[in-house]
Design a protein around this motif. Structure first.
Motif, short mmCIF file in Angstrom:
data_model
loop_
_atom_site.label_atom_id
_atom_site.label_comp_id
_atom_site.label_asym_id
_atom_site.label_seq_id
_atom_site.Cartn_x
_atom_site.Cartn_y
_atom_site.Cartn_z
N ARG A 12 73.74 -50.21 19.09
CA ARG A 12 72.42 -50.15 19.73
C ARG A 12 72.35 -51.10 20.93
O ARG A 12 72.84 -52.22 20.86
CB ARG A 12 71.34 -50.53 18.71
N GLY A 14 71.12 -53.90 22.99
CA GLY A 14 70.38 -55.10 22.60
C GLY A 14 70.53 -55.43 21.12
O GLY A 14 69.72 -56.14 20.55
N ASN A 16 71.47 -56.89 17.46
CA ASN A 16 71.47 -58.27 16.95
C ASN A 16 72.43 -58.48 15.78
O ASN A 16 72.82 -59.61 15.51
CB ASN A 16 70.06 -58.67 16.51
N SER A 17 72.79 -57.41 15.08
CA SER A 17 73.63 -57.61 13.89
C SER A 17 75.04 -58.09 14.24
O SER A 17 75.72 -58.68 13.40
CB SER A 17 73.69 -56.33 13.04
N PRO A 81 73.42 -52.78 10.18
CA PRO A 81 71.96 -52.87 10.21
C PRO A 81 71.37 -51.82 9.29
O PRO A 81 72.07 -50.88 8.89
CB PRO A 81 71.62 -52.54 11.66
N GLU A 82 70.09 -51.99 8.97
CA GLU A 82 69.37 -50.94 8.24
C GLU A 82 68.50 -50.17 9.23
O GLU A 82 67.66 -50.76 9.91
CB GLU A 82 68.49 -51.56 7.15
N TYR A 83 68.76 -48.86 9.31
CA TYR A 83 67.96 -47.99 10.16
C TYR A 83 67.26 -46.97 9.26
O TYR A 83 67.93 -46.14 8.63
CB TYR A 83 68.82 -47.24 11.17
N ASN A 84 65.95 -47.06 9.19
CA ASN A 84 65.18 -46.13 8.36
C ASN A 84 65.77 -46.01 6.95
O ASN A 84 65.95 -44.92 6.41
CB ASN A 84 65.11 -44.76 9.05
N GLY A 85 66.07 -47.16 6.40
CA GLY A 85 66.55 -47.21 5.02
C GLY A 85 68.01 -46.82 4.84
O GLY A 85 68.52 -46.81 3.71
N SER A 113 68.76 -57.07 8.88
CA SER A 113 67.52 -56.49 9.42
C SER A 113 66.72 -57.55 10.16
O SER A 113 66.96 -58.75 10.01
CB SER A 113 66.67 -55.86 8.32
N SER A 114 65.79 -57.07 10.94
CA SER A 114 64.92 -57.99 11.67
C SER A 114 63.73 -58.37 10.80
O SER A 114 62.98 -59.30 11.11
CB SER A 114 64.43 -57.35 12.97
N VAL A 147 67.18 -61.44 11.45
CA VAL A 147 68.46 -61.75 12.11
C VAL A 147 68.29 -62.44 13.46
O VAL A 147 69.06 -63.36 13.80
CB VAL A 147 69.34 -60.48 12.25
C1 FMN Z 1 66.12 -46.78 14.39
C2 FMN Z 1 65.77 -48.07 13.70
C3 FMN Z 1 65.33 -48.04 12.40
C4 FMN Z 1 65.04 -49.22 11.72
N1 FMN Z 1 64.69 -49.17 10.40
C5 FMN Z 1 64.60 -50.32 9.70
C6 FMN Z 1 64.42 -50.29 8.30
O1 FMN Z 1 64.37 -49.24 7.67
N2 FMN Z 1 64.32 -51.46 7.64
C7 FMN Z 1 64.37 -52.66 8.29
O2 FMN Z 1 64.29 -53.69 7.63
N3 FMN Z 1 64.55 -52.73 9.63
C8 FMN Z 1 64.67 -51.59 10.35
N4 FMN Z 1 64.87 -51.64 11.71
C9 FMN Z 1 64.94 -52.93 12.40
C10 FMN Z 1 66.35 -53.45 12.37
O3 FMN Z 1 66.57 -54.14 11.17
C11 FMN Z 1 66.61 -54.40 13.55
O4 FMN Z 1 66.43 -53.70 14.75
C12 FMN Z 1 68.02 -54.98 13.51
O5 FMN Z 1 68.14 -55.89 14.55
C13 FMN Z 1 69.02 -53.86 13.60
O6 FMN Z 1 70.33 -54.27 13.88
P1 FMN Z 1 70.90 -54.12 15.38
O7 FMN Z 1 70.04 -55.00 16.23
O8 FMN Z 1 72.29 -54.63 15.27
O9 FMN Z 1 70.86 -52.69 15.79
C14 FMN Z 1 65.16 -50.46 12.40
C15 FMN Z 1 65.59 -50.47 13.73
C16 FMN Z 1 65.91 -49.31 14.37
C17 FMN Z 1 66.42 -49.37 15.78
#
Ligand code: FMN
Length: 185
Positions: A12, A14, A16-17, A81-85, A113-114, A147
């Motif tokens: 993604r 930007g 953060n993981s 990361p967690e995206y939509n579970g 996750s954030s 994170v």
């Molecule tokens: C498409 C999308 C879905 C997300 N869904 C969740 C989620 O289900 N649970 C959660 O705790 N955080 C969710 N987040 C927030 C992410 O935990 C947060 O963006 C985190 O930094 C993701 O890792 P990344 O920055 O390496 O992509 C979501 C973020 C994105 C972009």
């Protein structure tokens, strides 16, 4: 010395993981726990899965290199990361690409996750997929909530003592599994 590959899954903009992947790598290096390398899916930029590597007629060189890294690793750490579970498509893309390479592979999972729950909902789907593939997912995990506040861009932990303590437990378990495996073969 064992050889560990860390898969940094997020591609993604930007992201953060990757901070967590950097923290774990630096921790392993500083404590000389293993030889360690990050396999950054954002650098590989693999095409979308269209067939398993073993059935590809003309596999790309970078795919072969990645497969070799996983095959020869004593253990693999997945930072996801967690995206939509669930876990991101970029990670599913490389899990399905390989097959035998995952079998009996000790795997440690770090969910990120954030929010406050540290990606707790992504863990079971990932464990299940690796169980289907015959990998050995270790029971200790390394969840990271908040994170963006917990680690800086270079992988430095805000609460270094707490992060080091948890990393020690996680990595000791992973290395125990990889040592147990090497005694079997
Ligand atoms: C498409 C999308 C879905 C997300 N869904 C969740 C989620 O289900 N649970 C959660 O705790 N955080 C969710 N987040 C927030 C992410 O935990 C947060 O963006 C985190 O930094 C993701 O890792 P990344 O920055 O390496 O992509 C979501 C973020 C994105 C972009």
């Amino acid at each position: 010395m064992k050889n560990i590959i860390i898969i940094s899954s997020s591609i993604r903009t930007g992201r953060n993981s990757n901070r967590v992947a950097l923290f774990i790598k630096n921790f392993i290096d500083e404590n000389k726990l293993a030889a360690v390398e990050i396999a950054d899916l954002n650098e590989y930029k693999f095409p979308l899965f269209n067939e398993r590597l073993k059935f590809q007629k003309e596999p790309e060189k970078q795919v072969l290199l990645f497969a070799e890294k996983i095959k020869t690793a004593d253990a693999v750490i997945i930072v996801t990361p967690e995206y939509n579970g669930g876990y991101p498509a970029s990670l599913k893309n490389v899990i399905d690409l390989l097959n035998d390479e995952w079998k009996k592979k000790p795997i440690g999972i770090s969910t990120v996750s954030s929010g406050a729950f540290g990606g707790a909902q992504v863990i079971t789907s990932l464990q299940f997929t690796f169980w289907k593939l015959g990998a050995w997912v270790i029971p200790v995990t390394f969840p990271v909530p908040n994170v963006d506040k917990a680690f800086d861009q270079n992988g430095n932990a805000t609460d270094n003592e707490a992060a080091k303590k948890r990393a020690t437990v996680f990595l000791n378990e992973l290395i125990w599994y990889s040592e147990a495996k090497s005694r079997m073969i």
